[in-house]
Design a protein around this motif. Structure first.
Motif, mmCIF file in Angstrom:
data_model
loop_
_atom_site.group_PDB
_atom_site.id
_atom_site.type_symbol
_atom_site.label_atom_id
_atom_site.label_comp_id
_atom_site.label_asym_id
_atom_site.label_seq_id
_atom_site.Cartn_x
_atom_site.Cartn_y
_atom_site.Cartn_z
ATOM 1 N N ASP A 78 0.804 -1.224 0.000
ATOM 2 C CA ASP A 78 0.000 0.000 0.000
ATOM 3 C C ASP A 78 0.836 1.275 0.000
ATOM 4 O O ASP A 78 0.279 2.371 -0.081
ATOM 5 C CB ASP A 78 -0.917 0.029 1.234
ATOM 6 N N VAL A 79 2.164 1.172 0.125
ATOM 7 C CA VAL A 79 3.021 2.352 0.215
ATOM 8 C C VAL A 79 4.099 2.287 -0.863
ATOM 9 O O VAL A 79 5.004 1.465 -0.805
ATOM 10 C CB VAL A 79 3.688 2.460 1.615
ATOM 11 N N ILE A 80 3.966 3.178 -1.862
ATOM 12 C CA ILE A 80 4.949 3.269 -2.941
ATOM 13 C C ILE A 80 5.429 4.714 -2.993
ATOM 14 O O ILE A 80 4.621 5.640 -3.037
ATOM 15 C CB ILE A 80 4.348 2.843 -4.290
ATOM 16 N N VAL A 81 6.761 4.902 -2.981
ATOM 17 C CA VAL A 81 7.347 6.234 -2.958
ATOM 18 C C VAL A 81 8.031 6.515 -4.288
ATOM 19 O O VAL A 81 8.786 5.683 -4.789
ATOM 20 C CB VAL A 81 8.392 6.340 -1.820
ATOM 21 N N ASP A 82 7.772 7.691 -4.859
ATOM 22 C CA ASP A 82 8.529 8.160 -6.013
ATOM 23 C C ASP A 82 9.671 8.998 -5.458
ATOM 24 O O ASP A 82 9.471 10.125 -5.002
ATOM 25 C CB ASP A 82 7.646 8.983 -6.959
ATOM 26 N N PHE A 83 10.873 8.425 -5.462
ATOM 27 C CA PHE A 83 12.042 9.028 -4.831
ATOM 28 C C PHE A 83 12.891 9.746 -5.869
ATOM 29 O O PHE A 83 13.269 9.152 -6.872
ATOM 30 C CB PHE A 83 12.863 7.933 -4.126
#
Length: 160
Positions: A138-143
């Motif tokens: 449920d947690v995806i980061v665009d870094f």
């Protein structure tokens, strides 16, 4: 082919999560899952364990989600610059891959597996680039990270 109904005691990638009731071949259950205590056969006594396993799974997922959200906050608060060797005019030798980013993040204290970090394409130019990091389902980061030159960039333009 003979099948067995089993209750999984731990998550198994190709079958499901703990507490799920699934059908597998009898040999797989008898020779692999049961001896390694990864599953139990379905019967009246074991069905009572399903409820406790489902509760355990819910608690574990809640903790994982909370940890992933905390990690997301920490990731958003840092900026990473990856130094690369460049030639004349700032042309990069090679490319910055997900593995390079993982190594650089490890230096900052973040540990990721290669399957968690994805770049649309390896970074082949200087400047800002974005990688997608999957911390939880449920947690995806665009870094965002920056590719910088190790050495000063020299222009090849001739002035008259």
């Amino acid at each position: 082919m003979a099948t067995s109904e089993i209750i999984l005691l731990e998550p198994i990638v190709s079958l499901g999560d703990e507490g799920e009731q699934v059908k597998v071949s009898a040999g797989y259950a008898r020779n692999f899952l049961f001896p390694r205590n990864k599953a139990l056969p379905v019967n009246r006594a074991n069905k009572k364990q399903i409820e406790s396993l489902l509760q355990t799974r819910a608690n574990r997922r809640a903790k994982e989600l909370e940890g992933a959200q905390e990690l997301e906050k920490r990731l958003k608060s840092i900026s990473i610059a990856i130094p690369v060797k460049t030639g004349a005019g700032g042309k990069i030798f090679g490319a910055v891959t997900a593995q390079n980013l993982i190594s650089r993040l490890a230096e900052e204290g973040f540990v990721f597996e290669k399957k968690q970090v994805s770049l649309a394409q390896p970074a082949k130019s200087l400047g800002k680039h974005t990688a997608r990091i999957k911390l939880h389902s449920d947690v995806i980061v665009d870094f965002e990270f920056e590719v910088v030159s190790e050495n000063p960039i020299e222009d090849n333009t001739v002035e008259s």
